[in-house]
Design a protein around this motif. Sequence first.
Motif, short mmCIF file in Angstrom:
data_model
loop_
_atom_site.label_atom_id
_atom_site.label_comp_id
_atom_site.label_asym_id
_atom_site.label_seq_id
_atom_site.Cartn_x
_atom_site.Cartn_y
_atom_site.Cartn_z
N UNK A 24 0.84 -1.20 -0.04
CA UNK A 24 -0.05 0.01 -0.03
C UNK A 24 0.99 1.15 0.07
N UNK A 25 0.49 2.19 -0.77
CA UNK A 25 1.09 3.48 -0.87
C UNK A 25 1.36 4.25 0.66
N UNK A 26 2.35 4.94 0.97
CA UNK A 26 2.34 5.55 2.05
C UNK A 26 3.16 6.84 1.97
N UNK A 27 3.25 7.78 2.83
CA UNK A 27 3.80 8.90 2.75
C UNK A 27 4.22 9.40 4.29
N UNK A 28 5.56 9.41 4.22
CA UNK A 28 6.29 10.11 5.52
C UNK A 28 6.87 11.57 5.35
N UNK A 29 6.89 12.19 6.43
CA UNK A 29 7.42 13.61 5.98
C UNK A 29 7.88 13.98 7.81
N UNK A 30 9.00 14.98 7.79
CA UNK A 30 9.40 15.51 8.89
C UNK A 30 8.51 16.55 9.28
N UNK A 31 7.25 16.78 8.57
CA UNK A 31 6.26 17.81 8.91
C UNK A 31 5.05 16.81 9.18
N UNK A 32 5.09 16.48 10.43
CA UNK A 32 4.04 15.53 10.94
C UNK A 32 2.56 15.90 10.75
N UNK A 33 2.43 17.22 10.55
CA UNK A 33 0.97 17.54 10.25
C UNK A 33 0.54 17.10 8.86
N UNK A 34 1.39 17.18 7.90
CA UNK A 34 1.24 16.76 6.40
C UNK A 34 1.20 15.32 6.51
N UNK A 35 2.05 14.78 7.11
CA UNK A 35 1.79 13.04 7.15
C UNK A 35 0.33 12.68 7.88
N UNK A 36 0.13 13.12 8.60
CA UNK A 36 -1.20 12.91 9.35
C UNK A 36 -2.26 13.23 8.39
N UNK A 37 -2.13 14.43 7.75
CA UNK A 37 -3.26 14.65 6.71
C UNK A 37 -3.22 13.51 5.61
N UNK A 38 -2.30 13.05 4.85
CA UNK A 38 -2.15 12.16 3.92
C UNK A 38 -2.87 10.79 4.48
#
Length: 480
Positions: A24-38
């Motif tokens: 499954x596709x996933x998205x990680x980021x140092x910006x946790x707000x955007x990671x949560x949004x995804x």
Amino acid sequence: MNRISFLTAACLLVSHLVCGQVKPIDFTSSDTAMQTAFRNAREMALHYKRNATDPVGAWYEASLPGRRAFCIRDVSHQCLAAEALGMSRENKNMFLHFVSNISEKKDWCTYWEINYQGKPAPEDYRNDTAFWYNLNANFDIIYACWRLYLWTGDTGYIKHPAFKSFHLRSLNEFVARWILQADSLLQRPPYPNAPVPFNINDYFHRCRGLPSYVENLTDLKMAVDLVAAIYRAVKTWSEVEAWKGNKKAAEAYARKAADYHRELESIWWDKEVERYHTHVTNKGEFGKREGETFLLWFNALTDSVRIRKTIEHLLGNNWNVENLSYLPHQLYRYGYWDNAYNFILYLTNPTTKRREYPEVSFGAIEGIIQGLMGVEADARFNRVSTLYRSRTADSASLLHLPVLSTSVNITHRKNGSTLQNEGPQAINWRIACNSRIPYIVIGGRKMKTTQECGIMGNFISYVEVRVPPGKKLLASFTKN
């Protein structure tokens, strides 16, 4: 050129599922707000994937929640996010239902909305002479099918007999029947192809051929979003003919597209207030309501000043969530990164009203993948392009993104990007950055960049490399 048939694509998908190779596709980021949004958006969007054993076949919801149906506008908007989420089979099946149901009895319309039973949704259809239909729909399908081909490499979206027939009927018989030639848009009668007897109080009569996606206007002759939709479809078919090697046909469609574009820029732009008119009534009176969003969606604008005025007006007003769901990707494209970022966080916030409308979660996914991460695909060149657009995160990664019959991992950092080809097929990677730099270093090799100036005056620099199956390449941006 990466060309696969519908059947081949389906077999590949089933094979991967059986072998357990699809992740499954996933998205990680140092910006946790955007990671949560995804992840919020992904959870919501996957919630709308429905049972493939339903009579309609594989499908996902793309209409008002509770209808158990999918409509053309929403599917055309949601389809690329659906591909990223692994719903390729659903896309093929749903679009095939739409293109297969075009008919002369419906004046070359198809069904606006189809339900889980594989039938026209009764909320929008009584019979072939009485039904709801927005004329933008046929043109949106053409545009969506081309984008699906570019993303997947599946030529069936263009060449399959049902698709090819739909596209050509829409560009010819449909245009003629609904009087949508470029020089007829403001002269057409109020209700072309109206049923006899005609009952203006019956919305299945009155709205059988709405010349807009904006549905709360009465006494409507023409709308700017339909002009933009026709322009984009004709322009798209020019690209299709060029791709097929038909130079004369490509040039003919390009000239037709230019006619619609001239109408858009000469008649619909209001110089006094520096905004586009959105509609004209049957009395010949221009007005301004909704509709500008679709000027961006159909990529119909070429003047940077008018683009800025349009975006500034959109940002200065309140819109429903359907309109807002289109904006993240478009705002990233035009350089309004902060606004795009804020819209994604708003659309995925659990407290946002009507966030359960399917377009919302799919639009947020699209905004992150194609907007923030700048991922584009072009099957004509077997190419994946990346361009990071963030001011809030030092790094961000997309994992297991399905594209061009393979799967890729993409990581962006402030000074470079990485792409890993997980799948069975080599791809070409165009690595771009948002500045003028002379070189990009890949695997220790310094490569001279190509530099381009975008429509909004922004410069990007890029190089292109081949990434074999299983290979991971690191690109570093350098000013020396």
